[in-house]
Structure formats: structure tokens, C-alpha cells
Design an enzyme around this catalytic site. Structure first.
Site, short mmCIF file in Angstrom:
data_model
loop_
_atom_site.label_atom_id
_atom_site.label_comp_id
_atom_site.label_asym_id
_atom_site.label_seq_id
_atom_site.Cartn_x
_atom_site.Cartn_y
_atom_site.Cartn_z
N ASP A 346 0.94 5.39 3.34
CA ASP A 346 -0.39 4.98 3.80
C ASP A 346 -0.28 4.05 5.00
O ASP A 346 0.67 3.26 5.11
CB ASP A 346 -1.12 4.28 2.64
CG ASP A 346 -2.51 3.84 3.02
OD1 ASP A 346 -3.36 4.71 3.24
OD2 ASP A 346 -2.73 2.61 3.11
N GLU A 375 1.03 8.46 7.40
CA GLU A 375 -0.35 8.59 7.88
C GLU A 375 -0.45 7.98 9.27
O GLU A 375 -0.38 6.76 9.43
CB GLU A 375 -1.31 7.87 6.92
CG GLU A 375 -2.76 7.98 7.35
CD GLU A 375 -3.69 7.04 6.62
OE1 GLU A 375 -4.89 7.38 6.50
OE2 GLU A 375 -3.23 5.97 6.16
#
Length: 633
Positions: A346, A375
Site C-alpha cells: 500500500d 501501489e
């Protein structure tokens, strides 16, 4: 006798032992077990390690009242040495490094903390490494299915409300907890396997004991504990084991950049620089190009990297070596403990880039088959590709070591292709131009592709609930290069826009809760259109799973004309022709210009319908619809 009692006490604790004792100048201290919740028990993270690990120097974060000023000693141990002890800035933390020799056996090692009138003991287990599957890594052979655990299925209503946790059930709220859990996922593995998916990516399932919006999982408050409203550590391990028995993998969603503001660290930081601190709350600029920009200001760089993602998400400082060690070790621990196969990272760009490079390198040393994807939610292939492994832009000898990125650029391109008419670079032209830049990656096949995810508008809503465009997008996703990811309920035409609430794109899967009026896990609960979408997706996934050309085969694309985009996936065994007509009317497609890929083929089979195609010189491409043809000689 006292030594004998002390030994019995340590053995009784079975690896989570904690004891304190109060010294007496006239008497040898006698250990006394601390009852959890009745004082300040010693906390050691990680709580155990394994034999035979590449990462065999383990730094333990020890939290206990006054422990910084205590002396540390090691009881009898075979092949385990106390290498280093470092003090935290807080009086309640120590960093203790154990060196576990390659040949060390499985054993229980006694850690003793003493000093003044207090002390503590902890029995640290060193376990034999399991031979079970773990760290297998995802690949272009996989199809991922992204699940938000709180919104997929409620398999155990008894954990909807957990005494002592800040948030309970609030199913009538878009941003409240709805009660989905790991048991609910386990209960629907048959559905997922029947759909054909080969890997599950779970939004974070670790404890998020926050006072609001804790359902999404991105504000971790305990790195070594599954959120009790989802289940427990053992249930996660069971889920992974059950998936492995079905030849399915499990991908963990891991967060480096931040924690929840109710994390236990926030009550007493181990060091002064554990977080990126500001005089007042300062939010990140969300501008990752500052890491790429040759003309950037240092102010902009610091604001992006050190600013907080949210006022309830304190920003971790990975430049602190103890923070870095902690984040590396907790990732390895979960792979070994639960059998996790891979990681989605993330907010990858927001963390310190030297740290992320080291983290990826450490994972690959321990698990060479991993294909971690980061990400990078930015705009432009250059910015996105900048963070990928061995990309060609010079970075002063720096290598990210990140095998793959989440390919937002391809997502943006397919969404535009299905919502705008073709221009020179617009509409489906953007899709062509985006893939033409794949030279920028060492291996673009390791990128994760998608139509939507838990942070974006639902794909079916983006295409205005047009079933033909839905099929076109799904056909592209499952036949282009990369590792395709499907967001839960997309296969049954899930809808929702992220504005004004992300809860709209994270709705409950109908039928996942006791008492739901319909059950869309079953054909009988779905509408005719939903079944049509499900069957289309299922057919294509299953065809992809048995067709190596769609997994690892080469890709050849042709310049799109009149809204029609044609490309081929092929290897020595098979060739698949994909025609995506993004125009609002049918097109007659003359195939002569595709001769270099179609030479020698005289017929084909429509992959979706199973119907034969006996003439290949001309093809009719229906309006806003795909053709997927298995070419035959």
C-alpha cells in the site's frame, strides 16, 4: 528449589511467557506471572522465530516498564547468541538482537531482564521451519480476486461486536463495520474456485482498533494480531491452508507508510524519531512526481514523503533502522506463520525509497519466487515505471528491487477506451500508446492489471452499466499482458461511485449475510444480466487458466482504426486473436493487415460461445463488444 520453580515457570509459558519480580535485598526474587490486563506485561515482537532462515539476525522490540535500564542475559541456548542490545529513547523499550546460527535446533530460549528491584523473563521459541507452501508468489498465470473482508461475507456473527474494541457493528452506515470476516471467505471458497480465480488479495486484516472507519484495515494498531472482528491469527492460517489445498494463493495487503493513531506505540513512542513529526499536523501533498522531478524543491519532496496521509494515520519514519527492521521482520513472520504467498504494498511511493528497496531485497532473499506489487497511483508511465525493478532511467545506482507495479496507467487507458471516442491519442488510442511504452519496464508481465479496485469508481458504473462495454473491458483484462485482478462483485455487475463516500464502492456482497433477501453467490439469486456477466467472466477466466498463450505468451498489438483495437497473444502452441470494438456501431474488419500473425490459420473458435468461425478474411466486430478467437490451422 527456587531455581527449579523458576524453570517450571518458564516452561509453563509455552512461548508467550512473561514474568516480573520485585527484588528484596535480603532474599532472592521469586518470579510471578503477570495476568494480562492486570498490569503492564512484557511485550516482545516478533514473539518467536524459526530455524534455517536467511534472515537469522532477529531484532526483538521489547516493551516493558523500565526495561531500558535493565541488563539482558540469555539462558542456556544452542547456536543462539545475544548479539546486541540497544536502548530506546523511552525508558520502556529495548532492542535486542539474537543471532540464530544456521544449524541451531528448535528450542525455547530464556531471555532475562534484570536491574535494581525489578526484572522480567520471556521464553522465546525458535521453531522448526515448516515445509508447507509459502512465499509462492503470484505470476501472469494467476487471476487475483480482491476482497474487502468486512464487506464480502459474515461467516461468524458472534465476532461482530468485540468487548473492549472501539467500533462495533454498524451495517446501516456506509463507513461503519458490516461484520464480514475470514470465516465468511472460507465459506465461499467453492464459489471463488468455481469462478476460476487462483489467488486472493485481502485488504488488510490486521487489527485496526480505531474509533471510526476501521473497516477498511489501513490504520493498523497491532502488526502481529488479526483483527478480532475478522477472526484470529489461527483462522487466517486456516484460510491460507484451505486455499493452498485448492491450488489458490493468498496475497497480503501490507502498509509501511503509516499506522493507526490508536496503535500502542502512540501512547509511548520507542524513539523520538519513530514517526515523521511536524510542529502541527501536516498532510502529504500526494505528489509522487517529486521523487522523479529533476527540478523539485526539497520542501516539496519532504512534504510528500514525510507528511501524514491522514490525521488519524501517523507517518512512520523508515529511516530509523529499528522501524525498518520491525517492518521487514513482521512481513517475514507472517509468511512463515500463516503461509502468505505474496504482498501488495500500500502507498508504496510514500515510504522512504531506500527502505522499500531494502525491504523488497530482503523478501526476495528469503522468498525468491515472490512478485511483490507496489501501489503507484500516479499519472504517466514514466512516474509509475520509475519505481519498478531495473527500470532504464538512471537513479544514481539505485534499484527499487520491486518486481511489479499496480498498473494504474493501463486501468486509466481501458476506462478511457470505453468512455471516449477514438482520437489520435484519445479513447482506445490511449490504450495503444500506453502499452507501447512497456519498454520502460524490465518485465511488464509482472505488473498487476485491473479495471477497478477498492479505491476507484466501480467499473460497471464507469461504463454507464453497458453490458457490452463491461464484456469488452473484462475481455481485455483477461487477455492482455500482466497479472489480472478482479475486484469482488465485479463479476456480478457491482456498482458504485467513490464520491461522495468510498462506502459506495465497498458494498456488501448480496447473500453474504444471514437474512439477506437475495443470494448472488448462487445463479438463482442473480438477475439475467448478472448471470450473463458472471458466465462471460467465468468462461474467459477458465479459458485463460488453461491457455499458456494468454498467461506468458507474446503480445503483438496493431494500431487501432475506427475504434477497433486488435492484438494477439501467442506462443508455439496456440494463437489467440482479440478484437475490441469500442465504436457505437458494428465494424467490418478486413484482416489482411494482420497477416504476420494470421498466416496459415484458416478457421477459429469463438472462445465465449464455442461457435466455429470458418472464414477469417473478414470479421464482423459487433458494436461495443469483444471477439476472442482461438485461431486454428
Amino acid at each position: 528449589m527456587r531455581n527449579f520453580l523458576f524453570l517450571l515457570f518458564l516452561l509453563s509459558m509455552q512461548g508467550t511467557a512473561c514474568a516480573n519480580y520485585f527484588g528484596n535485598p535480603h532474599k532472592k526474587p521469586v518470579p510471578e506471572r503477570i495476568v494480562p490486563g492486570a498490569g503492564n506485561p512484557i511485550r516482545v515482537e516478533p514473539g518467536n522465530w524459526w530455524t534455517g532462515m536467511v534472515h537469522n539476525r532477529v531484532e526483538l522490540l521489547v516493551q516493558y516498564e523500565g526495561v531500558r535500564d535493565m541488563q539482558v542475559s540469555l539462558g542456556k541456548a544452542q547456536g543462539v547468541t545475544l548479539e546486541k542490545v540497544e536502548k530506546g529513547d523511552s525508558p520502556n523499550y529495548l532492542f535486542v538482537t539474537l543471532n540464530i546460527a544456521p544449524g541451531a535446533p528448535e528450542q525455547m530460549v530464556d531471555l532475562r531482564f534484570s536491574g535494581g528491584t525489578r526484572g522480567a523473563a520471556y521464553t522465546f521459541p525458535i521453531r522448526a521451519r515448516s515445509t508447507a507452501k509459502r512465499g509462492q508468489g503470484i505470476s501472469p498465470k494467476d487471476v487475483l480476486y480482491l476482497i474487502m473482508p468486512d464487506r464480502f461475507a459474515n461467516g461468524d456473527p458472534s465476532n461482530d461486536n468485540v468487548p473492549g474494541m472501539l467500533e462495533g457493528l454498524a451495517r446501516d452506515s456506509l463507513v461503519g463495520r458490516h461484520g464480514g470476516d475470514l470465516k465468511g471467505i472460507i465459506d465461499h471458497l467453492d464459489y471463488l474456485q468455481d469462478l476460476g480465480v487462483t489467488a486472493l488479495w485481502l485488504n488488510p486484516e490486521l487489527e485496526n482498533d480505531q474509533d471510526r472507519e476501521s473497516y477498511h484495515g489501513y490504520a493498523v494498531t497491532d502488526h502481529y494480531r488479526v483483527d478480532r472482528r475478522f477472526g484470529n491469527n489461527e483462522l487466517l492460517r486456516e484460510l491460507v491452508t484451505l486455499c493452498h489445498a485448492r491450488d489458490m494463493k493468498v496475497v497480503r495487503d501490507i502498509v509501511f507508510n503509516h499506522i493507526g493513531n490508536n496503535h500502542y506505540w502512540m501512547k509511548d513512542l520507542p524513539t523520538k524519531d519513530w514517526l515523521n513529526q511536524w510542529p502541527a499536523f501536516t498532510r502529504t501533498s500526494y505528489r509522487a512526481p517529486t521523487l522523479v522531478d529533476p527540478y523539485r524543491s526539497e520542501y516539496d519532496l519532504k512534504l510528500f514523503s514525510d507528511g501524514w496521509f491522514d490525521n488519524r494515520m501517523p507517518d512512520l519514519n523508515q529511516r530509523n533502522p529499528h522501524v525498518a527492521n520491525y517492518l521487514i521482520q513482521q512481513a517475514i513472520w507472517w509468511v512463515e506463520y500463516a503461509g502468505i504467498d505474496d504482498f501488495r504494498i500500500d502507498t508504496y511511493t510514500y515510504s522512504d525509497q531506500a527502505f522499500t528497496s531494502r525491504w523488497c531485497a530482503e523478501m526476495l532473499k528469503e522468498y525468491p519466487d515472490m512478485n511483490m506489487v507496489g501501489e503507484i497511483w500516479e499519472h504517466g508511465v514514466v512516474v509509475q515505471g520509475f519505481f519498478a525493478d531495473d527500470q532504464p532511467m538512471a537513479r544514481a545506482g539505485f534499484d527499487a528491487n520491486l518486481p511489479g507495479v499496480i498498473d494504474f496507467q493501463v486501468m486509466f487507458a481501458i476506462q478511457e477506451a470505453l468512455t471516449k471516442p477514438q482520437g489520435w491519442t484519445e479513447g482506445v488510442g490511449r490504450l495503444y500508446y500506453t502499452l507501447a511504452k512497456d519498454y520502460f519496464y524490465k518485465d511488464p508481465y509482472r505488473n498487476l492489471t485491473m479495471l477497478d479496485n477498492h479505491d476507484t469508481d466501480r467499473f460497471f458504473s464507469i461504463v454507464k452499466e453497458d453490458l457490452g462495454k463491461y464484456k469488452t473491458g473484462m475481455a481485455f483484462l483477461l487477455t492482455t499482458r500482466g497479472i489480472p485482478q478482479i475486484y469482488y462483485a465485479t463479476e456480478i455487475l457491482g456498482t458504485g461511485l467513490a464520491s461522495p463516500s468510498h462506502g459506495n464502492i465497498r458494498k456488501d456482497f448480496p447473500g453474504g449475510w444471514p437474512g439477506d433477501p437475495v443470494n448472488k453467490f448462487l445463479p438463482a439469486g442473480r438477475t439475467e444480466r448478472e448471470n450473463e456477466a458472471f458466465n462471460f467472466t467465468r468462461t474467459l477466466i477458465r479459458y485463460r487458466n488453461r491457455t499458456p498463450a494468454l498467461q506468458t505468451g507474446k503480445l503483438m498489438q496493431f494500431v487501432p482504426y475506427d475504434g477497433v483495437y486488435v492484438y494477439f497473444r501467442y506462443d508455439e502452441q496456440s494463437t489467440v486473436m482479440i478484437v475490441l470494438n469500442t465504436a457505437n456501431e458494428p465494424r467490418m474488419l478486413e484482416t489482411a493487415r494482420f497477416a504476420e500473425r494470421m498466416m496459415g490459420f484458416t478457421r477459429a473458435t469463438n472462445v465465449i460461445t464455442g461457435e466455429p468461425v470458418t472464414a477469417l478474411d473478414r470479421l464482423v466486430a459487433p458494436a461495443n463488444m469483444p471477439l476472442v478467437l482461438a485461431l486454428e490451422r
